[in-house]
Design an enzyme around this catalytic site. Structure first.
Site, PDB file in Angstrom:
ATOM      1  N   HIS A 198      38.699  44.900  31.414  1.00  0.00           N
ATOM      2  CA  HIS A 198      38.847  43.436  31.370  1.00  0.00           C
ATOM      3  C   HIS A 198      37.621  42.863  30.664  1.00  0.00           C
ATOM      4  CE1 HIS A 198      38.961  39.286  32.829  1.00  0.00           C
ATOM      5  NE2 HIS A 198      40.197  39.495  33.233  1.00  0.00           N
ATOM      6  N   CYS A 236      42.486  39.407  28.180  1.00  0.00           N
ATOM      7  CA  CYS A 236      42.589  38.194  28.986  1.00  0.00           C
ATOM      8  C   CYS A 236      42.336  36.990  28.069  1.00  0.00           C
ATOM      9  CB  CYS A 236      41.575  38.263  30.115  1.00  0.00           C
ATOM     10  SG  CYS A 236      41.577  36.777  31.123  1.00  0.00           S
ATOM     11  N   HIS A 263      46.652  39.443  30.288  1.00  0.00           N
ATOM     12  CA  HIS A 263      46.503  38.276  31.164  1.00  0.00           C
ATOM     13  C   HIS A 263      46.687  37.066  30.262  1.00  0.00           C
ATOM     14  CE1 HIS A 263      43.632  40.212  34.387  1.00  0.00           C
ATOM     15  NE2 HIS A 263      44.804  40.816  34.309  1.00  0.00           N
ATOM     16  N   ASP A 308      48.076  34.095  34.551  1.00  0.00           N
ATOM     17  CA  ASP A 308      46.752  34.222  35.151  1.00  0.00           C
ATOM     18  C   ASP A 308      46.496  33.017  36.043  1.00  0.00           C
ATOM     19  OD1 ASP A 308      44.347  35.388  35.648  1.00  0.00           O
ATOM     20  OD2 ASP A 308      43.712  35.541  33.582  1.00  0.00           O
ATOM     21  N   HIS A 309      45.255  32.683  36.225  1.00  0.00           N
ATOM     22  CA  HIS A 309      44.900  31.626  37.177  1.00  0.00           C
ATOM     23  C   HIS A 309      45.827  30.416  37.059  1.00  0.00           C
ATOM     24  CE1 HIS A 309      40.558  33.170  36.496  1.00  0.00           C
ATOM     25  NE2 HIS A 309      41.363  34.081  36.996  1.00  0.00           N
ATOM     26  N   TYR A 322      44.501  31.428  42.483  1.00  0.00           N
ATOM     27  CA  TYR A 322      45.550  32.383  42.841  1.00  0.00           C
ATOM     28  C   TYR A 322      46.563  31.851  43.854  1.00  0.00           C
ATOM     29  CZ  TYR A 322      43.510  35.909  39.891  1.00  0.00           C
ATOM     30  OH  TYR A 322      43.090  36.599  38.788  1.00  0.00           O
TER      31      TYR A 322
HETATM   32  C1  DNO Z   1      39.948  37.024  37.614  1.00  0.00           C
HETATM   33  C2  DNO Z   1      40.307  38.378  37.258  1.00  0.00           C
HETATM   34  C3  DNO Z   1      39.126  39.288  37.281  1.00  0.00           C
HETATM   35  C4  DNO Z   1      39.568  40.712  37.027  1.00  0.00           C
HETATM   36  C5  DNO Z   1      38.463  41.703  36.983  1.00  0.00           C
HETATM   37  C6  DNO Z   1      38.980  43.026  36.544  1.00  0.00           C
HETATM   38  O1  DNO Z   1      40.774  36.255  37.941  1.00  0.00           O
HETATM   39  O2  DNO Z   1      40.980  38.412  36.053  1.00  0.00           O
HETATM   40  O3  DNO Z   1      38.522  39.217  38.531  1.00  0.00           O
HETATM   41  O4  DNO Z   1      40.433  41.091  38.048  1.00  0.00           O
HETATM   42  O5  DNO Z   1      37.447  41.297  36.151  1.00  0.00           O
HETATM   43  O6  DNO Z   1      38.126  44.026  36.968  1.00  0.00           O
END
Ligand code: DNO
Length: 346
Positions: A198, A236, A263, A308-309, A322
């Site tokens: 990531h 991401c 992501h 994602d978020h 989340y």
């Molecule tokens: C945040 C996530 C990160 C991700 C880590 C992977 O929302 O995308 O915390 O899980 O960086 O190791």
């Protein structure tokens, strides 16, 4: 592609039963959260996680994350023991049928924000990053914590760790990453688990700590450290996209065959090193989400995607970023884009 959704385990208020009701989401992204960083995940525990997910009619798709112990990142002390443990965990995951593992190589802190519940103009709450505020924050005083951070550090541990990093340059971090990859990817190849690093979020150094998975040039360097399909990426959009120098469509086009996990979320750049997490749809942020999805489609992406978020909307409370509602809207939007692109391609 396979649309997935992150689930934080039995304590997550967003239950598997709720996730199951989101249209066209079939995969779960999860982890085992109570094993100390660096210790082996026993096969039986992984199997239990898989069975729980399957009992809800879903599949365990990606492990996010198997965290990397700080001794590995600093190249210190017990790193060989922790790397051996990491490999053992990969073997156990593979035995349970897992084929994709997300991890990061960010020193000490995972994703970082200055405010976890900033009120946007529509009344929803979102995570934001304001550079001035972060520059004034002192992590030793424990002023902020995030779901992604290891909360087990005491203030003394934190101070000792930050002191240790004072002697670690970016080049040291690259060397320690290579040392890790040389041992771990060999095992990943053997057991057929795709490793997906990531990027750093945000993609610049914070609190004086080095960060290296931050831009196209560095990602190219990363992929060459161990040139194997098993040494891949979690791309991401929201992490890399807060830097105007990173063009996510270009990154997808450049690296698609090494991206195993996508992501996808939008962010709105509000100033230099300042941003808000916005709704997924293109018009709400600085990223062309349509263009990003199209790039994945055009490159024949067949890995995992997750929204994602999300913002907190409709009065929902829970883990910042989340909640259920806005992430579910994100999943539906991404699936809609994919369907439209697919139809118009035929
Ligand atoms: C945040 C996530 C990160 C991700 C880590 C992977 O929302 O995308 O915390 O899980 O960086 O190791």
């Amino acid at each position: 592609m396979k649309m997935t959704f992150r689930w934080y385990g039995e304590d997550d208020p967003v239950t598997l039963e709720k996730i199951k009701q989101i249209p066209a989401v079939s995969g779960i992204v999860s982890a085992i959260y109570d094993i100390p960083v660096g210790e082996v995940w026993p096969y039986e525990r992984i199997l239990r996680l898989k069975e729980t997910v399957e009992a809800a009619g879903l599949e365990l798709s990606v492990i996010e994350s198997v965290p990397v112990h700080e001794d590995i990142k600093t190249g210190d002390g017990d790193r060989d023991r922790y790397i051996n443990n990491y490999c053992e965990t990969l073997r156990n995951l593979a035995k349970a049928g897992v084929d994709c593992v997300c991890y990061n190589f960010m020193p000490v802190f995972d994703w970082t924000r200055s405010n976890l519940a900033y009120e946007l103009s529509d009344g929803s709450n979102a995570l934001i990053y304001d550079n001035e505020t972060v520059l004034k924050m002192d992590p030793v005083k424990g002023e902020l914590s995030l779901p992604g951070w290891d909360a087990s550090y005491t203030k003394d541990d934190m101070k000792a760790l930050l002191d240790k990093y004072k002697n670690i340059s970016e080049e040291d971090l690259w060397n320690n990453l290579k040392y890790f990859l040389d041992r771990v990817i060999k095992v990943a190849e053997e057991v057929k688990v795709k490793m997906a690093i990531h990027p750093d979020d945000p993609p610049w150094g914070i609190f004086g700590l080095p960060r290296i998975i931050t831009n196209k040039k560095n990602i190219e360097r990363f992929l060459k450290l161990y040139d194997s399909p098993y040494n891949g990426l979690t791309l991401c959009s929201g992490s890399l996209g807060v830097s105007p120098d990173n063009d996510i469509v270009e990154l997808v086009n450049a690296f698609c065959d090494r991206i195993h996990f996508a992501h996808i979320r939008n962010i709105k750049i509000t100033g230099e090193r300042c941003f808000e997490e916005s709704a997924h749809k293109t018009e709400y942020g600085s990223l062309d989400i349509y263009g990003i999805v199209k790039a994945y489609y055009d490159n024949g992406f067949d890995g995992y995607i997750r929204p994602d978020h999300g913002r907190m909307i409709w009065g929902e409370t829970g883990k910042p970023g989340y909640g259920l509602f806005d992430r579910a809207l994100g999943a539906v939007y991404l699936n809609g884009l994919w369907e439209a692109i697919d139809r118009s391609a035929k």
